[in-house]
Design an enzyme around this catalytic site. Structure first.
Site, PDB file in Angstrom:
ATOM      1  CG  HIS A 190       3.879  -1.740  -4.815  1.00  7.11           C
ATOM      2  ND1 HIS A 190       2.746  -2.521  -4.800  1.00  7.11           N
ATOM      3  CD2 HIS A 190       4.898  -2.548  -5.177  1.00  7.11           C
ATOM      4  CE1 HIS A 190       3.074  -3.751  -5.168  1.00  7.11           C
ATOM      5  NE2 HIS A 190       4.381  -3.805  -5.393  1.00  7.11           N
ATOM      6  CG  ASN A 194      -1.859  -1.186   1.235  1.00  4.53           C
ATOM      7  OD1 ASN A 194      -2.103  -1.790   0.184  1.00  4.53           O
ATOM      8  ND2 ASN A 194      -2.359  -1.555   2.408  1.00  4.53           N
ATOM      9  CB  THR A 215      -2.322  -8.770  -0.811  1.00  3.85           C
ATOM     10  OG1 THR A 215      -1.792  -8.800  -2.143  1.00  3.85           O
ATOM     11  CG2 THR A 215      -1.700  -9.874   0.029  1.00  3.85           C
ATOM     12  CB  SER A 216      -5.707 -10.262  -5.095  1.00  2.00           C
ATOM     13  OG  SER A 216      -4.812  -9.396  -5.805  1.00  2.00           O
TER      14      SER A 216
HETATM   15  N1  APR Z   1     -10.255  -6.979   4.743  1.00  2.00           N
HETATM   16  C1  APR Z   1      -9.290  -7.810   4.264  1.00  2.00           C
HETATM   17  N2  APR Z   1      -9.114  -8.071   2.948  1.00  2.00           N
HETATM   18  C2  APR Z   1      -9.973  -7.462   2.098  1.00  2.00           C
HETATM   19  C3  APR Z   1     -10.999  -6.589   2.512  1.00  2.00           C
HETATM   20  C4  APR Z   1     -11.121  -6.353   3.898  1.00  2.00           C
HETATM   21  N3  APR Z   1     -12.075  -5.554   4.401  1.00  2.00           N
HETATM   22  N4  APR Z   1     -11.679  -6.162   1.406  1.00  2.00           N
HETATM   23  C5  APR Z   1     -11.079  -6.739   0.343  1.00  2.00           C
HETATM   24  N5  APR Z   1     -10.066  -7.526   0.758  1.00  2.00           N
HETATM   25  C6  APR Z   1      -9.140  -8.330  -0.056  1.00  2.00           C
HETATM   26  C7  APR Z   1      -9.682  -8.795  -1.384  1.00  2.00           C
HETATM   27  O1  APR Z   1     -10.409 -10.014  -1.224  1.00  2.00           O
HETATM   28  C8  APR Z   1      -8.387  -9.017  -2.173  1.00  2.00           C
HETATM   29  O2  APR Z   1      -7.865 -10.316  -1.943  1.00  2.00           O
HETATM   30  O3  APR Z   1      -8.051  -7.502  -0.373  1.00  2.00           O
HETATM   31  C9  APR Z   1      -7.443  -7.968  -1.583  1.00  2.00           C
HETATM   32  C10 APR Z   1      -7.241  -6.770  -2.482  1.00  2.00           C
HETATM   33  O4  APR Z   1      -6.585  -7.223  -3.641  1.00  2.00           O
HETATM   34  P1  APR Z   1      -6.136  -6.130  -4.738  1.00  2.00           P
HETATM   35  O5  APR Z   1      -7.270  -5.193  -4.988  1.00  2.00           O
HETATM   36  O6  APR Z   1      -5.553  -6.907  -5.888  1.00  2.00           O
HETATM   37  O7  APR Z   1      -5.005  -5.292  -4.001  1.00  2.00           O
HETATM   38  P2  APR Z   1      -3.479  -5.705  -3.784  1.00  2.00           P
HETATM   39  O8  APR Z   1      -3.332  -7.179  -3.658  1.00  2.00           O
HETATM   40  O9  APR Z   1      -2.986  -4.852  -2.691  1.00  2.00           O
HETATM   41  O10 APR Z   1      -2.799  -5.208  -5.163  1.00  2.00           O
HETATM   42  C11 APR Z   1      -1.403  -5.336  -5.235  1.00  2.00           C
HETATM   43  O11 APR Z   1      -1.449  -4.192  -7.354  1.00  2.00           O
HETATM   44  O12 APR Z   1      -2.296  -2.491  -8.604  1.00  2.00           O
HETATM   45  C12 APR Z   1      -1.205  -2.885  -7.896  1.00  2.00           C
HETATM   46  O13 APR Z   1       0.386  -1.518  -6.883  1.00  2.00           O
HETATM   47  C13 APR Z   1      -0.930  -1.954  -6.760  1.00  2.00           C
HETATM   48  O14 APR Z   1      -0.112  -2.495  -4.555  1.00  2.00           O
HETATM   49  C14 APR Z   1      -1.080  -2.834  -5.523  1.00  2.00           C
HETATM   50  C15 APR Z   1      -0.847  -4.232  -6.079  1.00  2.00           C
END
Ligand code: APR
Length: 229
Positions: free
Chosen positions: A104, A87, A171-172
């Site tokens: 990032h 984040n 994180t996904s």
């Molecule tokens: N609590 C916990 N997890 C949650 C919640 C919540 N309230 N709401 C959503 N999630 C989960 C989703 O199920 C998903 O697995 O958070 C994850 C978000 O995934 P992404 O939107 O892909 O975000 P992230 O994994 O941080 O992306 C990684 O991608 O675009 C780039 O640089 C950007 O740092 C980012 C990177």
């Protein structure tokens, strides 16, 4: 003290009101990654990219850390806790976490587009085309865009190699090299994943299928109980 590494993503900030990227309605449904999160997009339209991050920086000034962030701070009394976050928000720091690595980049910082070491903290202010760094080059967001190097990844991998416990929150696991950090964690280290949705993880891990606001506390409570044995 035993070491805990926590890998966080956009999901830990979701309950603070900050959009994730790939959930329904997420940022990548509103914007094309190519336009706002790549060096090519920046060169094509600097004003558009600078404004995209100005908007996210302004929003950051209006939100607060949530219970997920705060529970991780609680852990610091019992363990050597290292947050490794994808984040760019500052909610871990504002909650009180003392060891935070931003893989990032950071929304509250900008840098010379010529010299990546000329970094300055602007808090929640906007920048504009024409705002220059001390070397006379245009100021750009201090964000790692797709295709750019991730300077902190080696430091993060070293921390993962020596951790006793590893927690993944929100994180996904879609984006590398961040998602690959789990492979540096010793097989003997206990791992947890906190996420309301299913996330493909190829190792033995305790899944807590809850939002960060409640799920992180369950892991922290268990770790504190273990430390007191
Ligand atoms: N609590 C916990 N997890 C949650 C919640 C919540 N309230 N709401 C959503 N999630 C989960 C989703 O199920 C998903 O697995 O958070 C994850 C978000 O995934 P992404 O939107 O892909 O975000 P992230 O994994 O941080 O992306 C990684 O991608 O675009 C780039 O640089 C950007 O740092 C980012 C990177």
């Amino acid at each position: 003290m035993k070491k805990v590494v926590v890998l966080t993503g956009a999901g830990i900030s979701a309950e603070s009101g900050i959009s994730t990227f790939r959930d329904a309605g997420g940022l990548w449904e509103q914007y094309r990654v190519e336009d706002v999160a790549t060096p090519e997009g920046y060169l094509k339209d600097k004003a558009l990219v600078i404004d995209f991050y100005n908007q996210r920086r302004r929003q950051l000034a209006t939100v607060e850390p949530n219970e997920g962030h705060r529970q991780l701070v609680r852990l610091e009394k019992y363990y050597d806790v290292q947050i490794v976050t994808q984040n760019v928000d500052n909610l871990h720091e504002r909650a009180g976490s003392t060891n935070v690595i931003h893989l990032h980049g950071e929304l509250t910082k900008v840098r010379s587009e010529r010299n990546p070491r000329l970094i300055s903290d602007i808090g929640y202010k906007d920048i504009h085309v024409g705002d220059l760094a001390e070397d006379g080059a245009q100021l750009r967001p201090h964000i790692v865009w797709f295709g750019e190097a991730v300077p902190e990844i080696e430091n993060a991998a070293n921390l993962c190699e020596t951790c006793d416990y590893f927690i993944v929150v929100g994180t996904s696991m879609n984006v590398y090299p961040a998602a690959g950090l789990i492979h540096y964690v010793p097989r003997s280290s206990r791992c947890w994943l906190v996420d309301p949705n299913a996330v493909p993880i190829s190792r033995d891990i305790t899944i807590i299928k809850e939002k960060a606001g409640t799920g992180v506390k369950k892991v922290v409570d268990e770790l504190i109980a273990m430390s007191e044995k």
